[in-house]
Write a protein that holds these residues in place. Structure first.
Motif, PDB file in Angstrom:
ATOM      1  N   SER A  24       0.823  -1.206   0.000  1.00 28.59           N
ATOM      2  CA  SER A  24       0.000   0.000   0.000  1.00 28.59           C
ATOM      3  C   SER A  24       0.858   1.258   0.000  1.00 28.59           C
ATOM      4  CB  SER A  24      -0.925  -0.011   1.221  1.00 28.59           C
ATOM      5  OG  SER A  24      -1.597   1.224   1.359  1.00 28.59           O
ATOM      6  N   TRP A  25       1.935   1.233   0.783  1.00 24.71           N
ATOM      7  CA  TRP A  25       2.827   2.402   0.831  1.00 24.71           C
ATOM      8  C   TRP A  25       3.506   2.618  -0.516  1.00 24.71           C
ATOM      9  CZ3 TRP A  25       8.084   3.238   0.185  1.00 24.71           C
ATOM     10  CH2 TRP A  25       8.533   4.507   0.557  1.00 24.71           C
ATOM     11  N   ALA A  26       4.038   1.552  -1.106  1.00 30.80           N
ATOM     12  CA  ALA A  26       4.720   1.682  -2.391  1.00 30.80           C
ATOM     13  C   ALA A  26       3.758   2.144  -3.483  1.00 30.80           C
ATOM     14  CB  ALA A  26       5.371   0.357  -2.779  1.00 30.80           C
ATOM     15  N   LEU A  27       2.530   1.611  -3.458  1.00 30.23           N
ATOM     16  CA  LEU A  27       1.530   2.015  -4.446  1.00 30.23           C
ATOM     17  C   LEU A  27       1.158   3.488  -4.268  1.00 30.23           C
ATOM     18  CD1 LEU A  27      -0.401   1.146  -6.735  1.00 30.23           C
ATOM     19  CD2 LEU A  27      -2.071   0.559  -4.955  1.00 30.23           C
ATOM     20  N   GLY A  28       1.002   3.905  -3.030  1.00 28.69           N
ATOM     21  CA  GLY A  28       0.675   5.296  -2.767  1.00 28.69           C
ATOM     22  C   GLY A  28       1.776   6.248  -3.191  1.00 28.69           C
ATOM     23  N   GLU A  29       3.035   5.853  -2.961  1.00 27.72           N
ATOM     24  CA  GLU A  29       4.160   6.694  -3.370  1.00 27.72           C
ATOM     25  C   GLU A  29       4.219   6.835  -4.892  1.00 27.72           C
ATOM     26  OE1 GLU A  29       6.897   8.235  -1.356  1.00 27.72           O
ATOM     27  OE2 GLU A  29       5.101   8.165  -0.112  1.00 27.72           O
ATOM     28  N   ALA A  30       3.881   5.761  -5.606  1.00 29.62           N
ATOM     29  CA  ALA A  30       3.983   5.791  -7.065  1.00 29.62           C
ATOM     30  C   ALA A  30       2.801   6.493  -7.719  1.00 29.62           C
ATOM     31  CB  ALA A  30       4.105   4.359  -7.607  1.00 29.62           C
ATOM     32  N   THR A  31       1.613   6.354  -7.131  1.00 30.15           N
ATOM     33  CA  THR A  31       0.405   6.864  -7.786  1.00 30.15           C
ATOM     34  C   THR A  31      -0.192   8.096  -7.123  1.00 30.15           C
ATOM     35  OG1 THR A  31      -1.059   5.457  -6.459  1.00 30.15           O
ATOM     36  CG2 THR A  31      -0.165   4.519  -8.504  1.00 30.15           C
ATOM     37  N   GLY A  32       0.208   8.379  -5.880  1.00 25.52           N
ATOM     38  CA  GLY A  32      -0.389   9.490  -5.161  1.00 25.52           C
ATOM     39  C   GLY A  32      -1.648   9.131  -4.409  1.00 25.52           C
ATOM     40  N   LEU A  33      -2.042   7.851  -4.419  1.00 24.84           N
ATOM     41  CA  LEU A  33      -3.209   7.417  -3.664  1.00 24.84           C
ATOM     42  C   LEU A  33      -2.954   7.555  -2.164  1.00 24.84           C
ATOM     43  CD1 LEU A  33      -4.141   4.181  -5.659  1.00 24.84           C
ATOM     44  CD2 LEU A  33      -5.390   6.368  -5.669  1.00 24.84           C
ATOM     45  N   PRO A  34      -4.004   7.756  -1.366  1.00 27.34           N
ATOM     46  CA  PRO A  34      -3.819   7.893   0.085  1.00 27.34           C
ATOM     47  C   PRO A  34      -3.146   6.651   0.675  1.00 27.34           C
ATOM     48  CG  PRO A  34      -6.036   8.542  -0.558  1.00 27.34           C
ATOM     49  CD  PRO A  34      -5.423   7.917  -1.773  1.00 27.34           C
ATOM     50  N   HIS A  35      -2.215   6.878   1.583  1.00 27.10           N
ATOM     51  CA  HIS A  35      -1.501   5.779   2.222  1.00 27.10           C
ATOM     52  C   HIS A  35      -0.857   6.292   3.504  1.00 27.10           C
ATOM     53  CE1 HIS A  35       1.506   7.894  -0.185  1.00 27.10           C
ATOM     54  NE2 HIS A  35       2.438   7.392   0.608  1.00 27.10           N
ATOM     55  N   LEU A  36      -0.452   5.359   4.354  1.00 31.28           N
ATOM     56  CA  LEU A  36       0.244   5.732   5.577  1.00 31.28           C
ATOM     57  C   LEU A  36       1.560   6.411   5.246  1.00 31.28           C
ATOM     58  CD1 LEU A  36      -0.242   2.501   7.749  1.00 31.28           C
ATOM     59  CD2 LEU A  36      -1.494   4.655   7.942  1.00 31.28           C
ATOM     60  N   ASP A  37       1.963   7.378   6.068  1.00 35.66           N
ATOM     61  CA  ASP A  37       3.251   8.005   5.818  1.00 35.66           C
ATOM     62  C   ASP A  37       4.379   7.067   6.254  1.00 35.66           C
ATOM     63  OD1 ASP A  37       3.481   8.166   8.588  1.00 35.66           O
ATOM     64  OD2 ASP A  37       2.992  10.302   8.673  1.00 35.66           O
ATOM     65  N   LEU A  38       5.615   7.501   6.026  1.00 37.28           N
ATOM     66  CA  LEU A  38       6.763   6.629   6.261  1.00 37.28           C
ATOM     67  C   LEU A  38       6.887   6.251   7.733  1.00 37.28           C
ATOM     68  CD1 LEU A  38       9.087   5.318   4.724  1.00 37.28           C
ATOM     69  CD2 LEU A  38      10.480   7.330   5.222  1.00 37.28           C
ATOM     70  N   THR A  39       6.578   7.193   8.622  1.00 34.82           N
ATOM     71  CA  THR A  39       6.705   6.921  10.052  1.00 34.82           C
ATOM     72  C   THR A  39       5.733   5.833  10.488  1.00 34.82           C
ATOM     73  OG1 THR A  39       7.405   9.192  10.484  1.00 34.82           O
ATOM     74  CG2 THR A  39       6.566   7.926  12.353  1.00 34.82           C
ATOM     75  N   TRP A  40       4.461   5.939  10.048  1.00 31.48           N
ATOM     76  CA  TRP A  40       3.465   4.942  10.428  1.00 31.48           C
ATOM     77  C   TRP A  40       3.723   3.612   9.734  1.00 31.48           C
ATOM     78  CZ3 TRP A  40       0.447   4.617  14.404  1.00 31.48           C
ATOM     79  CH2 TRP A  40       0.069   5.793  15.074  1.00 31.48           C
ATOM     80  N   THR A  41       4.227   3.651   8.511  1.00 31.05           N
ATOM     81  CA  THR A  41       4.560   2.403   7.819  1.00 31.05           C
ATOM     82  C   THR A  41       5.669   1.663   8.553  1.00 31.05           C
ATOM     83  OG1 THR A  41       3.904   3.330   5.681  1.00 31.05           O
ATOM     84  CG2 THR A  41       5.351   1.402   5.638  1.00 31.05           C
ATOM     85  N   ALA A  42       6.669   2.415   9.015  1.00 31.38           N
ATOM     86  CA  ALA A  42       7.749   1.791   9.778  1.00 31.38           C
ATOM     87  C   ALA A  42       7.238   1.212  11.094  1.00 31.38           C
ATOM     88  CB  ALA A  42       8.853   2.814  10.048  1.00 31.38           C
ATOM     89  N   ALA A  43       6.305   1.927  11.738  1.00 39.26           N
ATOM     90  CA  ALA A  43       5.796   1.487  13.035  1.00 39.26           C
ATOM     91  C   ALA A  43       4.849   0.296  12.926  1.00 39.26           C
ATOM     92  CB  ALA A  43       5.077   2.651  13.728  1.00 39.26           C
ATOM     93  N   THR A  44       4.230   0.095  11.766  1.00 40.18           N
ATOM     94  CA  THR A  44       3.283  -1.016  11.589  1.00 40.18           C
ATOM     95  C   THR A  44       3.930  -2.148  10.780  1.00 40.18           C
ATOM     96  OG1 THR A  44       2.352   0.158   9.671  1.00 40.18           O
ATOM     97  CG2 THR A  44       1.243   0.425  11.790  1.00 40.18           C
ATOM     98  N   HIS A  45       4.207  -1.875   9.516  1.00 42.91           N
ATOM     99  CA  HIS A  45       4.838  -2.885   8.662  1.00 42.91           C
ATOM    100  C   HIS A  45       6.201  -3.300   9.213  1.00 42.91           C
ATOM    101  CE1 HIS A  45       6.941  -4.621   5.225  1.00 42.91           C
ATOM    102  NE2 HIS A  45       7.850  -3.667   5.362  1.00 42.91           N
ATOM    103  N   GLY A  46       7.037  -2.318   9.547  1.00 48.62           N
ATOM    104  CA  GLY A  46       8.392  -2.626   9.981  1.00 48.62           C
ATOM    105  C   GLY A  46       8.429  -3.384  11.291  1.00 48.62           C
TER     106      GLY A  46
END
Length: 302
Positions: A230-252
């Motif tokens: 979801s994060w990678a797709l959002g970064e590439a397309t501009g679709l809403p997604h978690l920011d890097l901090t929340w992605t690290a805290a959840t996915h990471g």
């Protein structure tokens, strides 16, 4: 470096890497055993560097750990010379041996406040745990599964996890679409790891705790890899997604503790009951099918 990221990286340095190395079997290149035994001595300055402010001292301490990761990476070509094998399981383990060196290099640059290859310090800080867990632990677990479940799914996992990790790294240098491609490949590989774990490895576990660890490590992957995608797709397309901090805290955090730590704990527990199945080793050398099998000599009765 944030307290959360630093704590996760410390677990990777002190526990994940040496535990994973202990699961490897097969030929041991020169220097393998001394390096594995001395690993905590190299991890200690690396962990201390995480706790200190960015400075010359923290950079020097990080460099000590980076040298250890480089020595580990050099074990990969040495192992390849001994095995002369690039079967999928071996590709996965060679990737695991090299991955911590990427983390070590990123750690030195981040502690030195140096934007290596133009990356900002936050990206470099997150690269350190990524290549301890997605790079090292995930590739190692994929190789372990391929060794036990040497079918199409096992081989796909052992090849796609290293390929996805490499593509994500290359995506940093290209663009967000290239990084999305890497995330898709890595997600597919990790999904195969989860499916194999649920389908095959749980059958080998004799006790409830080991089965629970394997199930948790697999189920966590289905959630955490969707977050990464979801994060990678959002970064590439501009679709809403978690920011890097929340992605690290959840996915990471989920991948580090829910998948990597649980999976390695389970494989280590399996080693006491199924030592051949729980360790990653090179395939046995096949016997010559044309050569007759020798039978013990028996004495005829007088």
């Amino acid at each position: 470096m944030s307290v959360l990221v630093g704590t996760v990286v410390t677990i990777g340095m002190f526990w994940v890497v040496p535990t994973g190395l202990a699961l490897l079997d097969g030929p041991r290149p020169p220097g393998w055993d001394p390096l594995r035994r001395a690993w905590p001595l190299f991890a200690a300055p690396g962990a201390l560097a995480l706790r200190l402010p960015r400075s010359g001292l923290s950079t020097a301490l990080a460099a000590v750990y980076a040298l250890a990761t480089l020595a580990l990476a050099l074990q990969a070509p040495a192992r390849l010379l001994l095995t002369r094998s690039l079967v999928p399981g071996e590709v996965a383990v060679l990737t695991a041996l090299v991955a911590p060196s990427v983390a070590g290099l990123a750690l030195v640059a981040e502690r030195a406040s140096y934007p290596l290859f133009g990356f900002d310090l936050d990206i470099l800080a997150l690269t350190v745990p990524h290549f301890h867990f997605a790079g090292f632990a995930a590739a190692l677990v994929a190789g372990l599964l391929c060794r036990v479940c040497d079918g199409p799914t096992g081989r796909f996992a052992a090849l796609s996890v290293p390929a996805g990790t490499l593509l994500v790294l290359l995506g940093y240098f290209v663009d967000d679409w290239a990084e999305l491609l890497g995330a898709v490949v890595l997600t597919a590989g990790m999904t195969a790891v989860a499916v194999l774990t649920l389908r095959e490895r749980r059958a080998l576990a004799a006790d409830r705790l080991t089965r629970g660890l394997l199930a948790l490590s697999a189920l966590v992957l289905f959630v955490t890899m969707l977050l990464a995608l979801s994060w990678a797709l959002g970064e590439a397309t501009g679709l809403p997604h978690l920011d890097l901090t929340w992605t690290a805290a959840t996915h990471g955090l989920g991948n580090a503790l829910g998948f990597a730590v649980c999976a390695l704990l389970a494989h280590r527990r399996l080693g006491s009951d199924h030592p051949q199945a729980a360790h990653l080793s090179t395939p046995p050398v096949p016997t010559n099918p044309t050569r007759p099998t020798a039978h013990p000599r028996t004495e005829l009765p007088a």
